[in-house]
Design a protein around this motif. Structure first.
Motif, PDB file in Angstrom:
ATOM      1  N   LEU A 292       0.840  -1.195   0.000  1.00 42.51           N
ATOM      2  CA  LEU A 292       0.000   0.000   0.000  1.00 42.51           C
ATOM      3  C   LEU A 292       0.880   1.252   0.000  1.00 42.51           C
ATOM      4  O   LEU A 292       1.976   1.254   0.570  1.00 42.51           O
ATOM      5  CB  LEU A 292      -0.908   0.018   1.231  1.00 42.51           C
ATOM      6  CG  LEU A 292      -2.012  -1.045   1.254  1.00 42.51           C
ATOM      7  CD1 LEU A 292      -2.774  -0.991   2.575  1.00 42.51           C
ATOM      8  CD2 LEU A 292      -2.981  -0.849   0.080  1.00 42.51           C
ATOM      9  N   PRO A 293       0.412   2.329  -0.635  1.00 38.10           N
ATOM     10  CA  PRO A 293       1.227   3.546  -0.696  1.00 38.10           C
ATOM     11  C   PRO A 293       1.500   4.127   0.689  1.00 38.10           C
ATOM     12  O   PRO A 293       0.589   4.288   1.497  1.00 38.10           O
ATOM     13  CB  PRO A 293       0.375   4.495  -1.543  1.00 38.10           C
ATOM     14  CG  PRO A 293      -1.016   3.959  -1.461  1.00 38.10           C
ATOM     15  CD  PRO A 293      -0.876   2.486  -1.319  1.00 38.10           C
ATOM     16  N   TYR A 294       2.769   4.361   0.947  1.00 41.91           N
ATOM     17  CA  TYR A 294       3.235   4.995   2.182  1.00 41.91           C
ATOM     18  C   TYR A 294       2.811   4.226   3.442  1.00 41.91           C
ATOM     19  O   TYR A 294       2.645   4.814   4.507  1.00 41.91           O
ATOM     20  CB  TYR A 294       2.749   6.448   2.250  1.00 41.91           C
ATOM     21  CG  TYR A 294       3.231   7.290   1.094  1.00 41.91           C
ATOM     22  CD1 TYR A 294       4.545   7.741   1.032  1.00 41.91           C
ATOM     23  CD2 TYR A 294       2.382   7.604   0.027  1.00 41.91           C
ATOM     24  CE1 TYR A 294       4.990   8.503  -0.041  1.00 41.91           C
ATOM     25  CE2 TYR A 294       2.827   8.366  -1.055  1.00 41.91           C
ATOM     26  CZ  TYR A 294       4.132   8.802  -1.078  1.00 41.91           C
ATOM     27  OH  TYR A 294       4.577   9.548  -2.155  1.00 41.91           O
ATOM     28  N   ILE A 295       2.666   2.905   3.334  1.00 40.91           N
ATOM     29  CA  ILE A 295       2.306   2.100   4.507  1.00 40.91           C
ATOM     30  C   ILE A 295       3.498   1.990   5.457  1.00 40.91           C
ATOM     31  O   ILE A 295       3.323   1.821   6.668  1.00 40.91           O
ATOM     32  CB  ILE A 295       1.798   0.700   4.085  1.00 40.91           C
ATOM     33  CG1 ILE A 295       1.072   0.008   5.256  1.00 40.91           C
ATOM     34  CG2 ILE A 295       2.929  -0.169   3.561  1.00 40.91           C
ATOM     35  CD1 ILE A 295      -0.255   0.592   5.595  1.00 40.91           C
ATOM     36  N   PHE A 296       4.716   2.067   4.904  1.00 34.33           N
ATOM     37  CA  PHE A 296       5.930   2.061   5.720  1.00 34.33           C
ATOM     38  C   PHE A 296       6.576   3.445   5.662  1.00 34.33           C
ATOM     39  O   PHE A 296       6.533   4.108   4.621  1.00 34.33           O
ATOM     40  CB  PHE A 296       6.939   1.035   5.198  1.00 34.33           C
ATOM     41  CG  PHE A 296       6.420  -0.376   5.146  1.00 34.33           C
ATOM     42  CD1 PHE A 296       6.065  -1.048   6.303  1.00 34.33           C
ATOM     43  CD2 PHE A 296       6.298  -1.040   3.929  1.00 34.33           C
ATOM     44  CE1 PHE A 296       5.599  -2.358   6.261  1.00 34.33           C
ATOM     45  CE2 PHE A 296       5.835  -2.348   3.870  1.00 34.33           C
ATOM     46  CZ  PHE A 296       5.475  -3.006   5.037  1.00 34.33           C
TER      47      PHE A 296
ATOM     48  N   ASP B  82      -5.822   2.313  -7.758  1.00 31.66           N
ATOM     49  CA  ASP B  82      -6.642   3.270  -7.012  1.00 31.66           C
ATOM     50  C   ASP B  82      -5.819   4.471  -6.565  1.00 31.66           C
ATOM     51  O   ASP B  82      -6.298   5.614  -6.588  1.00 31.66           O
ATOM     52  CB  ASP B  82      -7.263   2.590  -5.786  1.00 31.66           C
ATOM     53  CG  ASP B  82      -8.399   1.649  -6.146  1.00 31.66           C
ATOM     54  OD1 ASP B  82      -8.841   1.661  -7.312  1.00 31.66           O
ATOM     55  OD2 ASP B  82      -8.845   0.889  -5.260  1.00 31.66           O
ATOM     56  N   ALA B  83      -4.590   4.228  -6.148  1.00 27.61           N
ATOM     57  CA  ALA B  83      -3.723   5.317  -5.699  1.00 27.61           C
ATOM     58  C   ALA B  83      -3.441   6.300  -6.829  1.00 27.61           C
ATOM     59  O   ALA B  83      -3.512   7.521  -6.638  1.00 27.61           O
ATOM     60  CB  ALA B  83      -2.413   4.755  -5.144  1.00 27.61           C
ATOM     61  N   PHE B  84      -3.144   5.785  -8.023  1.00 28.81           N
ATOM     62  CA  PHE B  84      -2.843   6.690  -9.133  1.00 28.81           C
ATOM     63  C   PHE B  84      -4.096   7.374  -9.671  1.00 28.81           C
ATOM     64  O   PHE B  84      -4.033   8.498 -10.172  1.00 28.81           O
ATOM     65  CB  PHE B  84      -2.057   5.957 -10.224  1.00 28.81           C
ATOM     66  CG  PHE B  84      -0.598   5.851  -9.896  1.00 28.81           C
ATOM     67  CD1 PHE B  84       0.240   6.939 -10.066  1.00 28.81           C
ATOM     68  CD2 PHE B  84      -0.065   4.684  -9.368  1.00 28.81           C
ATOM     69  CE1 PHE B  84       1.588   6.873  -9.729  1.00 28.81           C
ATOM     70  CE2 PHE B  84       1.273   4.599  -9.013  1.00 28.81           C
ATOM     71  CZ  PHE B  84       2.105   5.695  -9.196  1.00 28.81           C
ATOM     72  N   LYS B  85      -5.229   6.712  -9.549  1.00 29.88           N
ATOM     73  CA  LYS B  85      -6.487   7.391  -9.890  1.00 29.88           C
ATOM     74  C   LYS B  85      -6.717   8.568  -8.949  1.00 29.88           C
ATOM     75  O   LYS B  85      -7.172   9.644  -9.365  1.00 29.88           O
ATOM     76  CB  LYS B  85      -7.656   6.412  -9.803  1.00 29.88           C
ATOM     77  CG  LYS B  85      -7.724   5.414 -10.945  1.00 29.88           C
ATOM     78  CD  LYS B  85      -8.864   4.413 -10.729  1.00 29.88           C
ATOM     79  CE  LYS B  85      -8.873   3.341 -11.812  1.00 29.88           C
ATOM     80  NZ  LYS B  85      -9.915   2.301 -11.555  1.00 29.88           N
ATOM     81  N   ALA B  86      -6.388   8.372  -7.667  1.00 31.46           N
ATOM     82  CA  ALA B  86      -6.548   9.444  -6.683  1.00 31.46           C
ATOM     83  C   ALA B  86      -5.646  10.632  -7.014  1.00 31.46           C
ATOM     84  O   ALA B  86      -5.976  11.781  -6.700  1.00 31.46           O
ATOM     85  CB  ALA B  86      -6.236   8.922  -5.282  1.00 31.46           C
ATOM     86  N   MET B  87      -4.527  10.362  -7.684  1.00 27.93           N
ATOM     87  CA  MET B  87      -3.617  11.428  -8.096  1.00 27.93           C
ATOM     88  C   MET B  87      -4.049  12.074  -9.408  1.00 27.93           C
ATOM     89  O   MET B  87      -3.443  13.056  -9.851  1.00 27.93           O
ATOM     90  CB  MET B  87      -2.197  10.879  -8.253  1.00 27.93           C
ATOM     91  CG  MET B  87      -1.576  10.318  -6.988  1.00 27.93           C
ATOM     92  SD  MET B  87       0.086   9.673  -7.335  1.00 27.93           S
ATOM     93  CE  MET B  87       0.282   8.449  -6.042  1.00 27.93           C
ATOM     94  N   GLY B  88      -5.071  11.509 -10.053  1.00 27.06           N
ATOM     95  CA  GLY B  88      -5.557  12.053 -11.312  1.00 27.06           C
ATOM     96  C   GLY B  88      -4.985  11.388 -12.542  1.00 27.06           C
ATOM     97  O   GLY B  88      -5.310  11.771 -13.671  1.00 27.06           O
ATOM     98  N   ALA B  89      -4.137  10.380 -12.349  1.00 23.32           N
ATOM     99  CA  ALA B  89      -3.519   9.691 -13.486  1.00 23.32           C
ATOM    100  C   ALA B  89      -4.475   8.663 -14.083  1.00 23.32           C
ATOM    101  O   ALA B  89      -5.541   8.379 -13.539  1.00 23.32           O
ATOM    102  CB  ALA B  89      -2.230   9.015 -13.038  1.00 23.32           C
ATOM    103  N   LYS B  90      -4.061   8.103 -15.215  1.00 25.90           N
ATOM    104  CA  LYS B  90      -4.811   7.029 -15.872  1.00 25.90           C
ATOM    105  C   LYS B  90      -3.982   5.757 -15.793  1.00 25.90           C
ATOM    106  O   LYS B  90      -3.185   5.466 -16.691  1.00 25.90           O
ATOM    107  CB  LYS B  90      -5.100   7.388 -17.326  1.00 25.90           C
ATOM    108  CG  LYS B  90      -6.022   8.591 -17.498  1.00 25.90           C
ATOM    109  CD  LYS B  90      -6.268   8.880 -18.968  1.00 25.90           C
ATOM    110  CE  LYS B  90      -7.222  10.058 -19.151  1.00 25.90           C
ATOM    111  NZ  LYS B  90      -7.442  10.381 -20.594  1.00 25.90           N
TER     112      LYS B  90
END
Length: 328
Positions: free
Chosen positions: A105-109, A178-186
Motif C-alpha cells: 500500500l502507498p506509504y504504509i511504511f 486506485d492510488a494513481f487514480k486518486a492522483m488524477g492519473a490514468k
C-alpha cells in the motif's frame, strides 16, 4: 490468452522433462526479474552458498527473466511442484487473500528501515504463515525496491496534480491503480515485459518501478524524467513448494534457511552500493532526476491516504495491529 497459457504450460513441462535426474537434491528456482537485477543476484548468492556448503550434494538451477512465466504463473508452478522456489511481488498473493495487499500500500511504511523491521517481525511472520493456506511455504522476503515514477510528460513531477491525465503503467494491483487514480492519473496495467516498448511507442506516458528495474530494464532510455517519489516499498515474498521443503532432511532444510537469510542480507548490501550509482548513470544519460522534499512527499501521502485506509480496513485487525506496533 489461451494460446499464451498453453505456451507457458508447455515451457513449464519442457523444463520439468528436460531437467536431468539427480540422485542428489536439485532445487529449481524461477523468477521474473532481469539477470542483472539485485534480486537475481541474491538468488545467485543463495545458489553459491547452498552448493558450496553442501559439497555439491544440493545443486540449484535458476530460471530468471520470466523464462517460466510471470509471477502468477511461477507461484502456481511452485504450488504444483514444477518449480521448487520462487519470489513473486507479494501483491500477486492478494488474489488469494487481500491481506497480501497491505505491504504494497502507498506509504504504509515510513522508509526502508521501517519496512524491513515490519516484514521481519510479527507482521511479516503472520503473512508468511498465511501462505500455507494456499499450498505454499513462506520462507522470507527479498526486496523489490522503493517504487518511483518516470515520465515523458509534465516533467518534472513534483506534485500529484502533475500526473493528471498521464497514462502510467502499473502492476495489475487494485490498490496501486486506485492510488494513481486518486492522483488524477490514468493507470494502465500491463505485463512488465511489455513496458519498454510501450514507453518507446508512446502507448503509455509513464511507469513506476524501483530504481533497480528502471535501470536494469533501461526504462530511463525512453523517459525524460524520474521522480524519487518513494510511494511504495515493494517486496518479493520467497515461496517454496511444501512437499519439496518439508521433504528436505533436517540438515538440508537448515542450510536452505541459512543460505536464504545470508542471500537476503547480501541483497541489501548490493542495493546500498547500486542505488546511487544508478541515479548517477540515469542523470548522465540526460534524464532529469528529482528528489521530493519532505513537504512534497507529504502532499502525495495525503492524497492517497483514503486508499490506504480502504484496504487496511478490509483485513484482519490483528495484522494491522502488528504493523502499527512497529511504528510506535
Amino acid at each position: 490468452m489461451k494460446k499464451n497459457l498453453l505456451l507457458t504450460l508447455g515451457t513449464l513441462v519442457s523444463i520439468a522433462i528436460s531437467m536431468p535426474v539427480f540422485s542428489k537434491t536439485n532445487i529449481k528456482v524461477g523468477h521474473g526479474a532481469a539477470d542483472t537485477y539485485h534480486m537475481h543476484k541474491a538468488w545467485v548468492k543463495f545458489k553459491e552458498i547452498v552448493e558450496k556448503e553442501s559439497n555439491q550434494e544440493i545443486t540449484v538451477d535458476i530460471f530468471p527473466n520470466g523464462q517460466v512465466g510471470g509471477d502468477r504463473e511461477l507461484t502456481e508452478a511452485v504450488q504444483s511442484g514444477i518449480v521448487d522456489m520462487t519470489s513473486p511481488v507479494v501483491e500477486v498473493m492478494s488474489g488469494w487473500d487481500n491481506a497480501f495487499t497491505v505491504p504494497g500500500l502507498p506509504y504504509i511504511f515510513p522508509n526502508r528501515e521501517g519496512a524491513l523491521k515490519a516484514l521481519y517481525g510479527e507482521f511479516g511472520n503472520k503473512l508468511l504463515e498465511k501462505a500455507q493456506n494456499f499450498g505454499l511455504e513462506g520462507l522470507g522476503w527479498m526486496e523489490n525496491g522503493i517504487r518511483n515514477i518516470t515520465s515523458n510528460v509534465n516533467c518534472p513531477i513534483t506534485k500529484p496534480g502533475d500526473l493528471k491525465g498521464v497514462k502510467i503503467r502499473t502492476m495489475q494491483v487494485d490498490a496501486h491503480m486506485d492510488a494513481f487514480k486518486a492522483m488524477g492519473a490514468k493507470p494502465t496495467p500491463m505485463s512488465f515485459n511489455e513496458v519498454y516498448s510501450a514507453l518507446q511507442q508512446g502507448v503509455i506516458d509513464a511507469e513506476e518501478n524501483p530504481l533497480g528495474h528502471i535501470y536494469s530494464s533501461h526504462f530511463y532510455e525512453v523517459q525524460k524524467c524520474v521522480t524519487l517519489s518513494g510511494h511504495v516499498y515493494s517486496t518479493h515474498m520467497v515461496l517454496a513448494n511444501p512437499d519439496f521443503y518439508n521433504g528436505l532432511s533436517e540438515t538440508n532444510r537448515a542450510l536452505v534457511n541459512s543460505a536464504l537469510k545470508r542471500a537476503i542480507d547480501y541483497q541489501q548490501e548490493v542495493i546500498a552500493k547500486e542505488e546511487q550509482e544508478q541515479i548517477n548513470a540515469i542523470r548522465a544519460a540526460g534524464v532529469t532526476v528529482t528528489e521530493l522534499t519532505p513537504e512534497q512527499s507529504a502532499v502525495f501521502e495525503k492524497v492517497v491516504a483514503p486508499v490506504r485506509e480502504k484496504y487496511t480496513e478490509a483485513v484482519d485487525p490483528e495484522l494491522i495491529k502488528a504493523l502499527e506496533s512497529v511504528k510506535n
